[in-house]
Motif scaffolding. Structure first.
Motif, PDB file in Angstrom:
ATOM      1  N   UNK A  50      18.162 100.385 122.456  1.00 25.28           N
ATOM      2  CA  UNK A  50      19.503 100.431 122.492  1.00 25.28           C
ATOM      3  C   UNK A  50      20.347  99.379 123.115  1.00 25.28           C
ATOM      4  N   UNK A  51      19.750  98.988 124.401  1.00 21.81           N
ATOM      5  CA  UNK A  51      20.382  97.850 125.126  1.00 21.81           C
ATOM      6  C   UNK A  51      19.904  96.610 124.446  1.00 21.81           C
ATOM      7  N   UNK A  52      18.781  96.312 123.751  1.00 19.86           N
ATOM      8  CA  UNK A  52      18.280  95.201 123.494  1.00 19.86           C
ATOM      9  C   UNK A  52      19.126  94.161 122.716  1.00 19.86           C
ATOM     10  N   UNK A  53      19.028  92.740 122.912  1.00 19.85           N
ATOM     11  CA  UNK A  53      19.676  91.876 122.533  1.00 19.85           C
ATOM     12  C   UNK A  53      19.138  91.373 121.310  1.00 19.85           C
ATOM     13  N   UNK A  54      19.627  91.366 119.968  1.00 16.33           N
ATOM     14  CA  UNK A  54      19.300  91.016 118.946  1.00 16.33           C
ATOM     15  C   UNK A  54      19.499  89.316 118.866  1.00 16.33           C
ATOM     16  N   UNK A  55      18.560  88.284 118.306  1.00 11.39           N
ATOM     17  CA  UNK A  55      17.246  89.021 117.502  1.00 11.39           C
ATOM     18  C   UNK A  55      16.247  88.972 118.793  1.00 11.39           C
ATOM     19  N   UNK A  56      15.271  89.681 118.251  1.00 10.93           N
ATOM     20  CA  UNK A  56      14.040  89.815 119.118  1.00 10.93           C
ATOM     21  C   UNK A  56      12.788  88.956 118.754  1.00 10.93           C
ATOM     22  N   UNK A  57      12.502  88.198 119.647  1.00 18.25           N
ATOM     23  CA  UNK A  57      11.401  87.207 119.068  1.00 18.25           C
ATOM     24  C   UNK A  57       9.948  88.087 119.121  1.00 18.25           C
ATOM     25  N   UNK A  58       9.580  87.701 117.966  1.00 19.52           N
ATOM     26  CA  UNK A  58       7.948  88.095 117.812  1.00 19.52           C
ATOM     27  C   UNK A  58       7.098  87.087 118.599  1.00 19.52           C
ATOM     28  N   UNK A  59       5.736  87.627 118.411  1.00 20.65           N
ATOM     29  CA  UNK A  59       4.682  86.328 118.710  1.00 20.65           C
ATOM     30  C   UNK A  59       4.126  85.602 117.468  1.00 20.65           C
ATOM     31  N   UNK A  60       4.753  85.502 116.316  1.00 22.45           N
ATOM     32  CA  UNK A  60       4.604  84.813 115.075  1.00 22.45           C
ATOM     33  C   UNK A  60       5.510  83.714 115.118  1.00 22.45           C
ATOM     34  N   UNK A  61       5.084  82.551 114.773  1.00 23.94           N
ATOM     35  CA  UNK A  61       5.737  81.240 114.348  1.00 23.94           C
ATOM     36  C   UNK A  61       5.382  80.421 113.466  1.00 23.94           C
ATOM     37  N   UNK A  62       6.469  79.396 113.267  1.00 26.96           N
ATOM     38  CA  UNK A  62       6.062  78.418 112.002  1.00 26.96           C
ATOM     39  C   UNK A  62       6.870  77.295 112.420  1.00 26.96           C
ATOM     40  N   UNK A  63       7.112  76.570 111.238  1.00 26.76           N
ATOM     41  CA  UNK A  63       7.785  75.231 111.410  1.00 26.76           C
ATOM     42  C   UNK A  63       9.085  75.288 111.894  1.00 26.76           C
ATOM     43  N   UNK A  64      10.005  76.559 111.564  1.00 21.08           N
ATOM     44  CA  UNK A  64      11.114  76.702 112.296  1.00 21.08           C
ATOM     45  C   UNK A  64      11.370  77.178 113.599  1.00 21.08           C
ATOM     46  N   UNK A  65      10.199  77.474 114.071  1.00 22.26           N
ATOM     47  CA  UNK A  65       9.980  78.180 115.271  1.00 22.26           C
ATOM     48  C   UNK A  65       9.728  79.542 115.411  1.00 22.26           C
ATOM     49  N   UNK A  66       9.891  80.337 116.379  1.00 23.59           N
ATOM     50  CA  UNK A  66       9.558  81.837 116.762  1.00 23.59           C
ATOM     51  C   UNK A  66      10.269  82.599 115.376  1.00 23.59           C
ATOM     52  N   UNK A  67       9.315  83.496 114.752  1.00 25.84           N
ATOM     53  CA  UNK A  67       9.933  84.228 113.840  1.00 25.84           C
ATOM     54  C   UNK A  67      10.679  85.458 114.802  1.00 25.84           C
ATOM     55  N   UNK A  68      11.630  86.302 114.284  1.00 28.14           N
ATOM     56  CA  UNK A  68      12.468  87.154 114.907  1.00 28.14           C
ATOM     57  C   UNK A  68      12.657  88.195 114.121  1.00 28.14           C
ATOM     58  N   UNK A  69      13.015  89.410 114.789  1.00 33.03           N
ATOM     59  CA  UNK A  69      13.584  90.556 113.780  1.00 33.03           C
ATOM     60  C   UNK A  69      14.948  91.013 114.515  1.00 33.03           C
ATOM     61  N   UNK A  70      15.576  92.018 113.950  1.00 33.70           N
ATOM     62  CA  UNK A  70      16.584  92.690 114.380  1.00 33.70           C
ATOM     63  C   UNK A  70      16.223  94.089 114.469  1.00 33.70           C
ATOM     64  N   UNK A  71      16.614  94.671 115.736  1.00 34.23           N
ATOM     65  CA  UNK A  71      16.385  96.058 116.158  1.00 34.23           C
ATOM     66  C   UNK A  71      17.585  96.814 116.385  1.00 34.23           C
ATOM     67  N   UNK A  72      17.884  97.732 115.683  1.00 29.39           N
ATOM     68  CA  UNK A  72      19.120  98.627 115.954  1.00 29.39           C
ATOM     69  C   UNK A  72      18.659 100.088 116.282  1.00 29.39           C
ATOM     70  N   UNK A  73      19.710 100.698 116.767  1.00 31.40           N
ATOM     71  CA  UNK A  73      19.003 102.191 117.191  1.00 31.40           C
ATOM     72  C   UNK A  73      20.503 103.053 117.102  1.00 31.40           C
ATOM     73  N   UNK A  74      20.376 104.316 117.138  1.00 28.97           N
ATOM     74  CA  UNK A  74      21.486 105.221 117.027  1.00 28.97           C
ATOM     75  C   UNK A  74      21.766 105.592 118.425  1.00 28.97           C
TER      76      UNK A  74
END
Length: 268
Positions: free
Chosen positions: A118-142
């Motif tokens: 609930x207090x996380x700041x998006x986007x969150x970094x995953x451990x996957x990466x590619x030519x464009x850098x680290x892959x991210x996700x957005x996590x939302x909660x109620x």
């Protein structure tokens, strides 16, 4: 009888020996090693995921990280049903490196409980990466609830059952495979803009040197020269028709006159 010096020394040391023995018995052993594959195997519906983790050696990488991690890890675990939703041949169409990236895309480089999302700041970094850098996700909660969704840019996936959540590892079940946008594209392509309808009563513009469309030929107004020619033709036709009628009338009158004259001759 006085006690021997050695016996006296032993008697004095007995309390200390008992304390040392008791401490050795109650001292906790080393903390058990976290085993991600063991957690998934216990869940009973993660066979495809376990095979991928083993084939890519990502399970070994995560186990090594957990030994020395200060921030912990969070892992999203797709069920077998989640993998069955993928198009046939999706996994086989990935290279070995892409399969590693896909597995690491399910790993956040920090421990998150459901409440801390609930207090996380998006986007969150995953451990996957590619030519464009680290892959991210957005996590939302109620707020006030445990409803958590993970958005990848391809799809939004709700977080399901908590399989394990004790620092330094959190494992959450998901019913869809998290697909990175960098590998699988966006959710949907833009639809082509609809063509503007031609306003009523307005004809299409002819291309220079080209033929006019049929509907334009019908709608085109005649030129002044064409109108004058048509009018002249109509006048001539009307005049000819009038002359024909007059000739027919004189012919009838002439015939009647001849008949009368013939009768007079016969009588005489």
């Amino acid at each position: 009888m006085p006690m021997a010096p050695s016996c006296t020394l032993l008697f004095l040391l007995l309390p200390f020996l008992a304390a040392v023995t008791t401490s050795a018995e109650v001292a906790p052993g080393p903390a058990p090693q976290l085993n991600l594959t063991g957690i998934l195997d216990k869940g009973g519906q993660y066979g495809t995921l376990l095979r991928l983790l083993n084939a890519t050696h990502v399970d070994e990488q995560l186990s090594s990280q957990l030994k020395y991690s200060y921030d912990g890890l969070t892992f999203f675990a797709p069920t077998d049903a989640a993998f069955s939703k993928l198009k046939a041949g999706t996994l086989n169409g990935l290279t070995d490196q892409q399969q590693v990236q896909l597995m690491l895309y399910h790993v956040l480089s920090r421990y998150y409980s459901l409440s801390t999302f609930q207090t996380a700041s998006n986007p969150l970094r995953t451990q996957a990466s590619g030519a464009g850098g680290m892959y991210t996700v957005n996590v939302t909660s109620t707020t006030g609830q445990s409803m958590v969704n993970v958005s990848t840019g391809v799809a939004t996936v709700p977080v399901g059952t908590t399989l394990y959540a004790e620092f330094p590892l959190a494992v959450y079940s998901v019913d869809d495979v998290l697909l990175p946008e960098q590998m699988f594209g966006t959710r949907s392509s833009k639809a082509p803009a609809p063509s503007s309808p031609t306003p009523a009563g307005k004809t299409k513009e002819r291309k220079k040197g080209g033929a006019m469309p049929k509907n334009d030929v019908t709608a085109a107004e005649p030129t002044a020269g064409t109108t004058a020619s048509n009018d002249s033709t109509d006048v001539a036709a009307a005049a000819a028709a009038g002359a024909c009628v007059r000739l027919r009338w004189w012919a009838v009158v002439g015939a009647i006159t001849l008949v009368g004259f013939a009768n007079l001759v016969v009588v005489a």
